[in-house]
Design a protein around this motif. Structure first.
Motif, PDB file in Angstrom:
ATOM      1  N   LYS A 101      -6.552  11.623   1.124  1.00 54.47           N
ATOM      2  CA  LYS A 101      -7.745  10.773   1.540  1.00 54.47           C
ATOM      3  C   LYS A 101      -7.769   9.293   1.187  1.00 54.47           C
ATOM      4  CE  LYS A 101     -10.981  12.983  -0.814  1.00 54.47           C
ATOM      5  NZ  LYS A 101     -12.142  13.576  -1.197  1.00 54.47           N
ATOM      6  N   ILE A 102      -6.924   8.902   0.131  1.00 51.64           N
ATOM      7  CA  ILE A 102      -6.653   7.749  -0.345  1.00 51.64           C
ATOM      8  C   ILE A 102      -5.671   6.889   0.982  1.00 51.64           C
ATOM      9  CG2 ILE A 102      -5.311   6.246  -1.944  1.00 51.64           C
ATOM     10  CD1 ILE A 102      -6.466   8.038  -3.969  1.00 51.64           C
ATOM     11  N   ALA A 103      -4.774   7.600   1.260  1.00 53.43           N
ATOM     12  CA  ALA A 103      -3.752   7.076   2.262  1.00 53.43           C
ATOM     13  C   ALA A 103      -4.606   6.868   3.516  1.00 53.43           C
ATOM     14  CB  ALA A 103      -2.798   8.306   2.644  1.00 53.43           C
ATOM     15  N   GLY A 104      -5.549   7.598   3.981  1.00 54.53           N
ATOM     16  CA  GLY A 104      -6.246   7.535   5.059  1.00 54.53           C
ATOM     17  C   GLY A 104      -7.082   6.230   4.923  1.00 54.53           C
ATOM     18  N   TYR A 105      -7.963   5.972   3.745  1.00 54.82           N
ATOM     19  CA  TYR A 105      -8.738   4.865   3.285  1.00 54.82           C
ATOM     20  C   TYR A 105      -7.733   3.720   3.344  1.00 54.82           C
ATOM     21  CZ  TYR A 105     -12.286   8.268   1.550  1.00 54.82           C
ATOM     22  OH  TYR A 105     -12.980   9.230   1.611  1.00 54.82           O
ATOM     23  N   LEU A 106      -6.714   3.744   3.161  1.00 51.49           N
ATOM     24  CA  LEU A 106      -5.467   2.420   3.177  1.00 51.49           C
ATOM     25  C   LEU A 106      -4.973   2.326   4.339  1.00 51.49           C
ATOM     26  CD1 LEU A 106      -3.798   3.249  -0.411  1.00 51.49           C
ATOM     27  CD2 LEU A 106      -5.628   1.479   0.052  1.00 51.49           C
ATOM     28  N   TYR A 107      -5.407   2.972   5.275  1.00 52.88           N
ATOM     29  CA  TYR A 107      -4.908   2.882   6.736  1.00 52.88           C
ATOM     30  C   TYR A 107      -3.119   3.113   6.734  1.00 52.88           C
ATOM     31  CZ  TYR A 107      -9.214   0.917   8.563  1.00 52.88           C
ATOM     32  OH  TYR A 107     -10.391   0.457   9.060  1.00 52.88           O
ATOM     33  N   ILE A 108      -2.886   4.209   5.958  1.00 52.66           N
ATOM     34  CA  ILE A 108      -1.632   4.591   6.009  1.00 52.66           C
ATOM     35  C   ILE A 108      -1.483   5.861   6.851  1.00 52.66           C
ATOM     36  CG2 ILE A 108       0.388   5.589   4.585  1.00 52.66           C
ATOM     37  CD1 ILE A 108      -0.765   3.957   2.402  1.00 52.66           C
ATOM     38  N   ASN A 109      -0.706   5.806   7.960  1.00 56.07           N
ATOM     39  CA  ASN A 109      -0.711   6.985   8.760  1.00 56.07           C
ATOM     40  C   ASN A 109      -0.111   8.308   8.514  1.00 56.07           C
ATOM     41  OD1 ASN A 109       1.996   6.898   9.610  1.00 56.07           O
ATOM     42  ND2 ASN A 109       1.701   5.257  10.625  1.00 56.07           N
ATOM     43  N   TYR A 159      14.297  15.192   6.895  1.00 56.15           N
ATOM     44  CA  TYR A 159      13.771  15.017   8.216  1.00 56.15           C
ATOM     45  C   TYR A 159      12.249  14.405   8.311  1.00 56.15           C
ATOM     46  CZ  TYR A 159      17.673  17.457  10.334  1.00 56.15           C
ATOM     47  OH  TYR A 159      19.102  17.901  10.795  1.00 56.15           O
ATOM     48  N   LYS A 160      11.493  14.962   7.260  1.00 53.38           N
ATOM     49  CA  LYS A 160      10.276  14.519   7.165  1.00 53.38           C
ATOM     50  C   LYS A 160      10.395  12.966   6.539  1.00 53.38           C
ATOM     51  CE  LYS A 160       7.771  18.652   6.262  1.00 53.38           C
ATOM     52  NZ  LYS A 160       6.819  19.489   5.377  1.00 53.38           N
ATOM     53  N   ILE A 161      11.140  12.716   5.612  1.00 49.41           N
ATOM     54  CA  ILE A 161      11.288  11.480   5.109  1.00 49.41           C
ATOM     55  C   ILE A 161      11.575  10.505   5.955  1.00 49.41           C
ATOM     56  CG2 ILE A 161      12.790  10.260   3.335  1.00 49.41           C
ATOM     57  CD1 ILE A 161      12.834  12.677   1.550  1.00 49.41           C
ATOM     58  N   LEU A 162      12.562  10.961   7.162  1.00 46.76           N
ATOM     59  CA  LEU A 162      12.629   9.960   7.835  1.00 46.76           C
ATOM     60  C   LEU A 162      12.068   9.834   9.189  1.00 46.76           C
ATOM     61  CD1 LEU A 162      16.868  10.117   8.430  1.00 46.76           C
ATOM     62  CD2 LEU A 162      15.447   8.674   6.851  1.00 46.76           C
ATOM     63  N   GLU A 163      10.819  10.884   9.087  1.00 46.67           N
ATOM     64  CA  GLU A 163       9.665  10.944   9.995  1.00 46.67           C
ATOM     65  C   GLU A 163      10.259  11.255  11.389  1.00 46.67           C
ATOM     66  OE1 GLU A 163       7.476   7.207  10.235  1.00 46.67           O
ATOM     67  OE2 GLU A 163       6.899   7.332   8.034  1.00 46.67           O
ATOM     68  N   ARG A 176       0.946  -1.126   0.009  1.00 46.25           N
ATOM     69  CA  ARG A 176      -0.072  -0.127  -0.012  1.00 46.25           C
ATOM     70  C   ARG A 176       0.898   1.273   0.139  1.00 46.25           C
ATOM     71  NH1 ARG A 176      -3.000  -0.882   5.162  1.00 46.25           N
ATOM     72  NH2 ARG A 176      -2.189  -2.965   5.353  1.00 46.25           N
ATOM     73  N   LEU A 177       2.089   1.126   0.718  1.00 43.82           N
ATOM     74  CA  LEU A 177       3.015   2.521   0.732  1.00 43.82           C
ATOM     75  C   LEU A 177       3.424   2.562  -0.758  1.00 43.82           C
ATOM     76  CD1 LEU A 177       5.084   1.842   3.870  1.00 43.82           C
ATOM     77  CD2 LEU A 177       3.281   3.494   3.384  1.00 43.82           C
ATOM     78  N   GLN A 178       3.752   1.538  -1.495  1.00 43.99           N
ATOM     79  CA  GLN A 178       4.077   1.548  -2.743  1.00 43.99           C
ATOM     80  C   GLN A 178       3.195   2.095  -3.782  1.00 43.99           C
ATOM     81  OE1 GLN A 178       7.207   0.733  -3.760  1.00 43.99           O
ATOM     82  NE2 GLN A 178       7.368   0.823  -5.627  1.00 43.99           N
TER      83      GLN A 178
END
Length: 251
Positions: free
Chosen positions: A163-171, A190-194, A136-138
């Motif tokens: 919205k799609i990310a949310g529907y896919l349960y991607i935080n 920094y965002k990329i590494l969270e 799903r991340l892919q």
């Protein structure tokens, strides 16, 4: 028509049914006169035959491909127009992943899918029930690539992908991480590494190890060799972000 539906059915598992299957059937009917969704469904059942029926949560090689087609059509239409550069990007990505012949069939199908109004939420529910988190991340990574392909990411496109990310349960952290891979802005490493800029050197190293593990290409090896390239691009983004932070900090 038989060869086309056999190519399609051979690689479909969970996407054979549900809203994705309905979109595929609509697309086939859009370029085959007098062909209905019911006829498509019946031909797929006949083709799968004994021992080849779709089995519960089984994910086959074509499932990721069909999921991409449907979600890509939703994102491309989100800004109220269909941009040729975005269409060209989808075609080029499919050629790179699947080869010219398979890509031509997929894009022919895509041309029909894009004409249909599709519920992103219903499609994503179907996907998340059968597809791994790494896969799903892919999908999300690919969708940002489409949005960026015309050189400008419309707010409507970003909102649709969110919205799609949310529907896919991607935080939210994973969403922001992948989004940052497509922008050259201060702090994106920094965002990329969270993490935030206030993170200690040890926290930076820990975050890199965590993200490298999360985005390692082996995570999507079940999707087939054709999808490893996209996974490697994400993995390279993680490595590049880490190297940039190390350089800034003199590590």
């Amino acid at each position: 028509m038989g060869n086309f539906t056999k190519w399609l059915g051979a690689g479909l598992g969970f996407t054979f049914g549900g809203p994705i299957g309905a979109a595929i059937g609509f697309a086939v009917g859009s370029f085959v006169d007098g062909f209905s969704v019911d006829e498509f469904n019946q031909e797929q059942i006949d083709y799968k035959g004994k021992g080849q029926r779709r089995g519960g949560v089984n994910t086959q090689s074509g499932d990721f491909e069909m999921s991409l087609l449907v979600l890509a059509s939703i994102v491309i239409k989100s800004d109220g127009k269909v941009d040729q550069k975005e269409l060209d990007f989808v075609r080029s990505q499919f050629v790179n992943m699947y080869g010219k012949q398979r890509a031509n069939s997929a894009f022919k199908l895509f041309s029909g899918v894009i004409k249909k109004e599709i519920s992103a939420r219903q499609v994503c529910i179907q996907i998340r029930e059968h597809m791994s988190h790494a896969s799903r991340l892919q999908l999300l990574h690919f969708l940002f690539g489409i949005a960026k392909s015309d050189g400008f990411v419309a707010k409507s496109e970003v909102e649709e992908i969110r919205k799609i990310a949310g529907y896919l349960y991607i935080n939210q952290n994973d969403y922001e991480s992948i989004k940052a891979m497509f922008y050259d802005e201060s702090g994106n490493a920094y965002k990329i590494l969270e993490i935030t800029k206030s993170a200690s050197n040890d926290e930076v190293k820990k975050a890199y190890r965590k993200m490298a593990k999360k985005y390692h290409p082996d995570k999507v090896q079940d999707l087939g060799a054709e999808h490893i390239k996209g996974a490697k691009e994400k993995f390279q983004s993680i490595q590049s972000a880490y190297e940039k932070i190390k350089q800034e900090r003199g590590l």
